[in-house]
Design an enzyme around this catalytic site. Structure first.
Site, PDB file in Angstrom:
ATOM      1  N   LYS A 117     -18.575 -47.922 -42.616  1.00 57.16           N
ATOM      2  CA  LYS A 117     -18.222 -48.930 -41.582  1.00 57.16           C
ATOM      3  C   LYS A 117     -19.621 -48.511 -40.478  1.00 57.16           C
ATOM      4  O   LYS A 117     -20.309 -47.499 -40.497  1.00 57.16           O
ATOM      5  CB  LYS A 117     -17.069 -48.326 -40.724  1.00 57.16           C
ATOM      6  CG  LYS A 117     -16.679 -49.296 -39.744  1.00 57.16           C
ATOM      7  CD  LYS A 117     -15.896 -50.390 -40.859  1.00 57.16           C
ATOM      8  CE  LYS A 117     -14.946 -51.541 -40.095  1.00 57.16           C
ATOM      9  NZ  LYS A 117     -14.159 -52.336 -40.740  1.00 57.16           N
TER      10      LYS A 117
HETATM   11  P1  NAD Z   1     -11.000 -60.724 -34.091  1.00 60.13           P
HETATM   12  O1  NAD Z   1     -11.977 -60.183 -33.261  1.00 60.13           O
HETATM   13  O2  NAD Z   1     -11.461 -62.039 -34.784  1.00 60.13           O
HETATM   14  O3  NAD Z   1      -9.432 -60.936 -33.680  1.00 60.13           O
HETATM   15  C1  NAD Z   1      -8.763 -59.914 -32.839  1.00 60.13           C
HETATM   16  C2  NAD Z   1      -7.926 -60.751 -31.835  1.00 60.13           C
HETATM   17  O4  NAD Z   1      -7.230 -59.862 -31.384  1.00 60.13           O
HETATM   18  C3  NAD Z   1      -8.663 -61.677 -30.858  1.00 60.13           C
HETATM   19  O5  NAD Z   1      -8.299 -62.757 -30.615  1.00 60.13           O
HETATM   20  C4  NAD Z   1      -8.350 -60.744 -29.644  1.00 60.13           C
HETATM   21  O6  NAD Z   1      -8.400 -61.761 -28.392  1.00 60.13           O
HETATM   22  C5  NAD Z   1      -7.109 -60.318 -29.968  1.00 60.13           C
HETATM   23  N1  NAD Z   1      -6.766 -59.150 -29.085  1.00 60.13           N
HETATM   24  C6  NAD Z   1      -7.468 -57.941 -28.834  1.00 60.13           C
HETATM   25  N2  NAD Z   1      -6.756 -56.969 -28.247  1.00 60.13           N
HETATM   26  C7  NAD Z   1      -5.645 -57.493 -28.106  1.00 60.13           C
HETATM   27  C8  NAD Z   1      -4.163 -57.022 -27.414  1.00 60.13           C
HETATM   28  N3  NAD Z   1      -4.184 -55.745 -26.822  1.00 60.13           N
HETATM   29  N4  NAD Z   1      -3.068 -57.687 -27.480  1.00 60.13           N
HETATM   30  C9  NAD Z   1      -3.016 -59.064 -28.281  1.00 60.13           C
HETATM   31  N5  NAD Z   1      -4.398 -59.381 -28.923  1.00 60.13           N
HETATM   32  C10 NAD Z   1      -5.444 -58.694 -28.907  1.00 60.13           C
HETATM   33  O7  NAD Z   1     -10.912 -59.542 -35.133  1.00 60.13           O
HETATM   34  P2  NAD Z   1     -10.304 -59.733 -36.775  1.00 60.13           P
HETATM   35  O8  NAD Z   1     -11.449 -59.680 -37.830  1.00 60.13           O
HETATM   36  O9  NAD Z   1      -9.119 -60.466 -36.828  1.00 60.13           O
HETATM   37  O10 NAD Z   1      -9.873 -57.986 -36.873  1.00 60.13           O
HETATM   38  C11 NAD Z   1      -8.523 -57.805 -36.369  1.00 60.13           C
HETATM   39  C12 NAD Z   1      -8.248 -56.202 -36.854  1.00 60.13           C
HETATM   40  O11 NAD Z   1      -8.162 -56.483 -38.217  1.00 60.13           O
HETATM   41  C13 NAD Z   1      -9.124 -55.417 -36.764  1.00 60.13           C
HETATM   42  O12 NAD Z   1      -8.298 -54.147 -36.835  1.00 60.13           O
HETATM   43  C14 NAD Z   1     -10.233 -55.283 -37.894  1.00 60.13           C
HETATM   44  O13 NAD Z   1     -10.580 -54.007 -37.987  1.00 60.13           O
HETATM   45  C15 NAD Z   1      -8.855 -55.512 -39.064  1.00 60.13           C
HETATM   46  N6  NAD Z   1      -9.442 -56.178 -40.170  1.00 60.13           N
HETATM   47  C16 NAD Z   1     -10.317 -57.457 -40.199  1.00 60.13           C
HETATM   48  C17 NAD Z   1     -10.666 -57.870 -41.470  1.00 60.13           C
HETATM   49  C18 NAD Z   1     -11.531 -59.089 -41.296  1.00 60.13           C
HETATM   50  O14 NAD Z   1     -11.722 -59.678 -42.596  1.00 60.13           O
HETATM   51  N7  NAD Z   1     -11.858 -59.618 -40.303  1.00 60.13           N
HETATM   52  C19 NAD Z   1     -10.468 -57.184 -42.523  1.00 60.13           C
HETATM   53  C20 NAD Z   1      -9.582 -55.892 -42.655  1.00 60.13           C
HETATM   54  C21 NAD Z   1      -9.002 -55.406 -41.130  1.00 60.13           C
END
Ligand code: NAD
Length: 427
Positions: A117
């Site tokens: 990471k």
């Molecule tokens: P992203 O930035 O696209 O989306 C996250 C969303 O959550 C944003 O819209 C943000 O405004 C919202 N947010 C932040 N804090 C918040 C809160 N306290 N309450 C409500 N909403 C809130 O990120 P993502 O890529 O969707 O990733 C989200 C999670 O999924 C992370 O933990 C990431 O590590 C995990 N993840 C992502 C992927 C991927 O392919 N993108 C894969 C595995 C895991």
């Protein structure tokens, strides 16, 4: 602050430390597997940690220094694999935990990668695209010796996207003297990205949620879903689930939550956010307090925003039958115990959100072959992997009398430990 309060806040701080949370699950799984002390030490420790302090020229001419990390937890089963996040609160412990989770995630779904990471401490909301590009390129140049298609393959994570991956790919390619698309995944389609990658994490969440619902005898059209986070993972999961007939009754974002007991119009909500900048004030739904929305009575709760949203402080209030962890590390180890006592069926992060890295693996394979698959093939292969490994984890949990999370860790640790035993320790 009195002594009891200070002890309480120290305990909470410990509970919320992602590296300690990872270790707690690791230790329980290693103990139950009877893993020997030496291997436990090897697997408990990240194999490489890099800290870089990168000078970047801002648009106004000032020079700023940003701190970035790349942690490779394990390369026992293949090249290290893991996203890069840009956020003001990135810490080395967080990056370490996320790197270890990647090792376990790739092993749970049995794809030939280790775990890594990366992160840069910065606030993308305060930076222009040109500044983000310079940060990305300089960060890539600093970690260049340890990345590469055979070494370590970054991907998008919080606040990084296809464009960020294109900059990393270009910077790496300029240094090695040829176009090396397989150095990152989550790229734009025109630069060697895979069809279905953008939707993959949300799609994988839906696939495992469907499997869990089947076990409860609930049809998708009767399933009420609450989703925290309307970004890549949450937004895609919401779109695909609504399309598949699920009733997505509430979405929570950072600035508010919306609720419609009959199911939200997800494309309409997306258009509303695009127009107004927020999900709140959506005409076909009611605005509710996000702190309440998390604890609505529902069939599937899908946290897809960030770490530590279900803790000792609130786990008892979760009223979902199924907790499908789209985010990494949304529940703490103390919360695990409360959820288990309350009979919540947890699909742990290292399984639930593994759809993303699975299609990243497909992307890496396609880049190396120079031959690209159609979307149906991507989705079909993703489904095979998610359904098979969901079944494996749940059966293992039943057989060994442990919860799904510990079962997933046990399966993963066993696979990585086996690879290390076969390879032996060099030198
Ligand atoms: P992203 O930035 O696209 O989306 C996250 C969303 O959550 C944003 O819209 C943000 O405004 C919202 N947010 C932040 N804090 C918040 C809160 N306290 N309450 C409500 N909403 C809130 O990120 P993502 O890529 O969707 O990733 C989200 C999670 O999924 C992370 O933990 C990431 O590590 C995990 N993840 C992502 C992927 C991927 O392919 N993108 C894969 C595995 C895991």
């Amino acid at each position: 602050m009195d002594a009891a309060t200070s002890a309480g806040s120290f305990e909470l701080e410990q509970e919320l430390n992602p590296w300690l949370a990872q270790e707690a699950r690791f230790d329980e799984a290693a103990d139950r597997l009877g893993l020997d002390d030496g291997l436990t030490k090897v697997l408990r420790t990240p194999s490489k940690e890099i800290i870089v302090h990168i000078p970047v020229r801002l648009d106004d001419g000032r020079l700023e220094v940003f701190t970035g990390y790349r942690v490779q937890h394990s390369i026992a089963r293949g090249p290290a694999k893991g996203g890069v996040r840009f956020a003001p609160d990135v810490t080395l412990d967080e990056v370490r935990a996320l790197a270890a989770w990647m090792t376990w995630k790739c092993a749970v779904v049995n794809i030939p990668f280790g775990g890594a990471k990366g992160g840069v401490i910065c606030d993308p909301r305060l930076l222009s695209d040109f500044e983000l590009e310079r940060i990305t390129r300089r960060y890539t140049a600093e970690i260049l010796p340890v990345i590469g298609p055979e070494r370590d393959v970054p991907a998008p994570d919080v606040n990084t996207n296809e464009q960020t991956m294109a900059w990393i790919m270009d910077t790496y390619s300029m240094h090695v003297g040829h176009t090396a698309t397989a150095v990152v995944t989550g790229k734009p389609l025109d630069l060697g990205g895979s069809r279905g990658r953008l939707e993959a994490t949300g799609r994988g969440c839906m696939m495992v949620a469907l499997q869990a619902l089947k076990r409860f005898g609930i049809r998708p059209e009767d399933a009420r879903v609450v989703i925290q986070g309307f970004g890549n993972v949450g937004g895609m999961a919401a779109t695909l689930m609504a399309r598949a007939g699920f009733r997505v009754v509430s979405i929570l974002e950072i600035d508010g939550a919306v609720h419609n007991p009959h199911g939200l119009d997800i494309p309409g909500l997306m258009a509303h956010r695009k127009e107004t900048g927020s999900i709140t004030g959506f005409p076909q739904a009611e605005d509710i307090d996000p702190a309440e929305a998390m604890f609505l009575d529902c069939d599937v709760l899908l946290p897809a925003a960030k770490e530590n949203v279900i803790t000792s402080q609130n786990a008892a209030r979760v009223r979902a039958r199924i907790l499908c962890e789209g985010a990494n590390g949304p529940s703490t180890p103390v919360a695990d115990q409360i959820l288990a006592a309350n009979g919540v069926f947890v699909i742990p992060d290292i399984l639930a959100n593994a759809g993303g890295v699975t299609v990243s693996y497909f992307e890496w394979v396609q880049d190396r072959q120079g031959f690209f698959w159609n979307e149906d093939l991507v989705n079909q292969r993703l489904e095979e992997i998610m359904v098979e490994n969901f079944g494996r984890v749940v059966d293992y949990a039943g057989k060994h009398g442990v919860n799904n999370r510990i079962a997933a860790y046990m399966l993963a640790l066993d696979r990585v430990a086996f690879a290390i035993k076969l390879r032996g320790i060099y030198a």
